[in-house]
Design an enzyme around this catalytic site. Structure first.
Site, PDB file in Angstrom:
ATOM      1  N   ARG A  81       0.786  -1.233   0.000  1.00  0.00           N
ATOM      2  CA  ARG A  81       0.000   0.000   0.000  1.00  0.00           C
ATOM      3  C   ARG A  81       0.818   1.284   0.000  1.00  0.00           C
ATOM      4  NH1 ARG A  81      -5.064  -0.293   3.975  1.00  0.00           N
ATOM      5  NH2 ARG A  81      -3.479  -0.431   5.589  1.00  0.00           N
ATOM      6  N   ASP A  82       2.150   1.206  -0.102  1.00  0.00           N
ATOM      7  CA  ASP A  82       2.923   2.451  -0.180  1.00  0.00           C
ATOM      8  C   ASP A  82       4.181   2.222  -1.021  1.00  0.00           C
ATOM      9  OD1 ASP A  82       3.317   5.136   0.229  1.00  0.00           O
ATOM     10  OD2 ASP A  82       4.302   4.897   2.174  1.00  0.00           O
ATOM     11  N   ILE A  83       3.992   1.712  -2.244  1.00  0.00           N
ATOM     12  CA  ILE A  83       5.111   1.464  -3.139  1.00  0.00           C
ATOM     13  C   ILE A  83       5.583   2.780  -3.741  1.00  0.00           C
ATOM     14  CG2 ILE A  83       5.849   0.268  -5.246  1.00  0.00           C
ATOM     15  CD1 ILE A  83       5.318  -1.555  -2.868  1.00  0.00           C
TER      16      ILE A  83
ATOM     17  N   ASN B 145      10.739   3.985  -0.470  1.00  0.00           N
ATOM     18  CA  ASN B 145      10.644   2.763   0.333  1.00  0.00           C
ATOM     19  C   ASN B 145      11.402   1.599  -0.291  1.00  0.00           C
ATOM     20  OD1 ASN B 145       9.053   4.067   2.207  1.00  0.00           O
ATOM     21  ND2 ASN B 145       7.126   3.450   1.237  1.00  0.00           N
TER      22      ASN B 145
ATOM     23  N   THR C 241       0.810   7.193  -0.534  1.00  0.00           N
ATOM     24  CA  THR C 241       1.334   8.427  -1.100  1.00  0.00           C
ATOM     25  C   THR C 241       0.577   8.716  -2.383  1.00  0.00           C
ATOM     26  OG1 THR C 241       3.494   7.881  -0.159  1.00  0.00           O
ATOM     27  CG2 THR C 241       3.430   9.603  -1.851  1.00  0.00           C
TER      28      THR C 241
END
Length: 624
Positions: free
Chosen positions: A133-135, A139, A175
């Site tokens: 959920r935050d690729i 990260n 994001t």
């Protein structure tokens, strides 16, 4: 939070602030117990008693992730009401730090990054039932050897099922510039990670995000707007690469690739589909050759007759077909697929006879024994093991006869000696192993290649082996001793397939340089190859496979242009083009009787057809 550098938290001395997000700070720290550098993430929140238990349970789940492209969690806990997670320290920072937004990256670099991240995501999706959920590049860390480590699973939660059901917390976390449409609506799912990775790839290739504006404006564009053409932003990008990215960026999750790994594989294939001609020649200069590099001019190309009708279409596989092989008697066909099966079926009816299942993440290499009683195939998650199994069993599941575990890395190709006594195998460890089929005794290891070995072929008399690979060469060597006979330097790209002519005089090879070649197996090493090599240039894009007719007079070649070509082995004149597939053709095999050809494709089918002039419409059997 205030800068905590110099403070002690549990048994960790905080050395330096590395970065911070909305609710977190990451410090370089020293583990006082084992005297090593670590990264420690502090969460800017105070937890209630019930929330502490939930945090510890979630951290425990994240700490259980074991994958070479996922940052390792070393410790976690709550110290002085501050929740923390301790990770391996990534000394080279993040991909965002290495590649600031604004400058496009080389396609090969992007493909490598995507493949590494996709392998990590496939693991958490399929094995752990997690959604990241935050690729985003922030990260993606760089480990000690510049390998990519995916991090920040902190907002990943266990989904209610491995499908695409709504999660328990229908709020946006992530994001905005990288988020999928469904995630922005508070309904994240597994295919949303694929969308986000595609946004990252788009940014890397173009130098910028696909959408701009305020957070609300970008959110709206993710929902309804098509991304600008990637090729217009970067004309060096092949159209096929843009097409792959646009599918992964589909608004409807079900219109994307079936998995993030399927997306990565499609991107890698597309990256090889339309390279500038100069790139192959430049790369070729890295490999010294004692032979001149002026290929024989190709004969004038004429439009051959077109064949579009299959005698039979086999629909038994649920994913792309990667390899096919006829049984020695011509009555059966074995086909391998990314659905993790090898299936044996009747060549005339399409009836499935056997299904051999494996946990391999790659298409399995396959080879029939000359007596037709056994098939050798790769197995295991990384395809490092060979299994030999019976094809004569009356059960639907075949009986395992033996296994071989001599390779250190993935095996890409197998070949059974004509007398049935030996099996040759080769792959990513750059070696070819020859071993006795009955006893499994290791006979010999050939180490002549400098890169991955992709193809093998025994000479019809069983005395020699031809091997080829990413070093753009084909080696011919003594099968029993490994003594080198000659090296063919005719290709300017990875050699994808080999076939020895049935009369033993010539070898056909296919390559990513968009050619197939026929050349003498006995040609002296010092003779210039342009005088003896026939080069066929009829395909558009990479050529993926070659096969000889039983009379050694014709060659069948297939490619990513979705066609199979039949051409004269002496002159290179095109004789027939088969257009029955709707996606790249990955493998081609000529029946022992010479009257039929089987071709396997990424359209998930194997088609059997006649290699002669066009024929009228024929009935296609129903799927099994």
């Amino acid at each position: 939070m205030a800068d905590r550098a110099g403070q002690q938290l549990s048994n960790y001395h905080l050395v330096q602030l590395l970065g911070q997000g909305h609710f977190t700070e990451v410090y370089l720290a020293r583990d006082m117990h084992v005297a090593r550098q670590v990264a420690i993430k502090l969460l800017d929140t105070r937890l209630e008693d019930a929330e502490v238990a939930q945090f510890l349970a979630q951290a425990q789940a994240i700490a259980g992730l074991k994958h070479p492209h996922i940052v390792r969690i070393l410790d976690f806990g709550v110290a002085g009401e501050i929740p923390f997670i301790v990770m391996d320290y990534a000394p080279h920072g993040t991909l965002r730090q290495l590649h600031p937004r604004g400058a496009p990256l080389p396609l090969t670099t992007v493909v490598s990054y995507v493949e590494q991240v996709a392998s990590a995501l496939e693991y958490v999706h399929e094995q752990q039932q997690l959604i990241h959920r935050d690729i985003k590049p922030h990260n993606m860390l760089l480990g000690p050897h510049n390998e990519v480590w995916l991090s920040d699973f902190d907002i990943a939660v266990v989904s209610e099922s491995i499908g695409y059901k709504r999660l328990k917390t229908p709020v946006f976390e992530g994001t905005v510039p990288y988020a999928s449409p469904e995630q922005l609506r508070g309904k994240p799912n597994i295919l949303g990670d694929q969308y986000s990775l595609a946004v990252v790839a788009y940014e890397w290739l173009s130098g910028d995000w696909p959408f701009h504006g305020s957070a609300d404006e970008i959110t709206t564009q993710h929902q309804i707007a098509s991304p600008p053409s990637l090729c217009e932003k970067n004309p060096a990008i092949p159209l096929t690469v843009e097409q792959v990215l646009m599918q992964a960026l589909a608004k409807n999750p079900y219109e994307r690739f079936e998995s993030v790994l399927a997306f990565a594989r499609a991107l890698e294939r597309a990256s090889r589909s339309d390279r500038p001609a100069a790139s192959g020649l430049l790369a070729r200069s890295q490999f010294k050759s004692p032979l001149p590099l002026t290929p024989q001019p190709a004969p004038p190309m004429v439009e051959p007759p077109v064949q579009q009708n299959a005698l039979l279409t086999y629909h038994g596989h649920s994913a792309q077909v990667t390899a096919i092989a006829w049984s020695p008697d011509g009555e059966r066909i074995a086909s391998s697929s990314l659905d993790e099966t090898v299936q044996v079926w009747q060549a005339t009816t399409g009836q499935t006879l056997l299904t051999h299942r494996s946990s391999s993440l790659e298409g399995q290499a396959i080879a029939w024994s000359p007596d037709g009683r056994y098939i050798a195939s790769t197995a295991g998650l990384s395809s490092e093991t060979i299994q030999v199994w019976q094809t004569t069993s009356e059960r639907l599941a075949p009986a395992l006869a033996s296994t071989y575990e001599g390779h250190a890395e993935r095996i890409r190709t197998l070949a059974w000696s004509p007398d049935g006594r030996y099996i040759a195998s080769a792959g990513d460890d750059q070696t070819v192993h020859v071993w006795e089929a009955d006893s499994k005794r290791h006979a010999f290891t050939y180490r002549g290649h400098s890169l991955v070995v992709t193809a093998l072929a025994w000479s019809p008399d069983g005395t020699r082996i031809a091997s080829a690979g990413e070093d753009r060469t084909v080696h011919i060597w003594e099968a029993r001793t490994g003594g080198s006979i000659r090296i063919h330097y005719g290709h300017t790209g990875t050699v994808t397939a080999l076939a020895w002519s049935p009369d033993g005089t010539r070898i056909a090879s296919s390559s990513e340089d968009q050619t197939a070649q026929v050349w003498p197996a006995e040609q002296p090493q010092e003779t210039a190859f342009q005088h003896t090599t026939l080069t066929y240039r009829g395909h558009i894009g990479n050529v993926t496979g070659v096969a000889w007719s039983p009379d050694s007079g014709r060659v069948a070649s297939c490619g990513i242009d979705e066609t199979v070509h039949i051409w004269d082995a002496a002159s290179g004149a095109p004789l027939l083009a088969y257009h029955g597939h709707s996606d790249w053709v990955s493998a081609v095999a000529w029946a022992p009787d010479g009257e039929r050809i089987a071709s396997g494709s990424w359209d998930k089918t194997v088609q059997v057809w006649r290699p002669d002039l066009p024929i009228g419409p024929l009935a296609i059997p129903s799927p099994n």
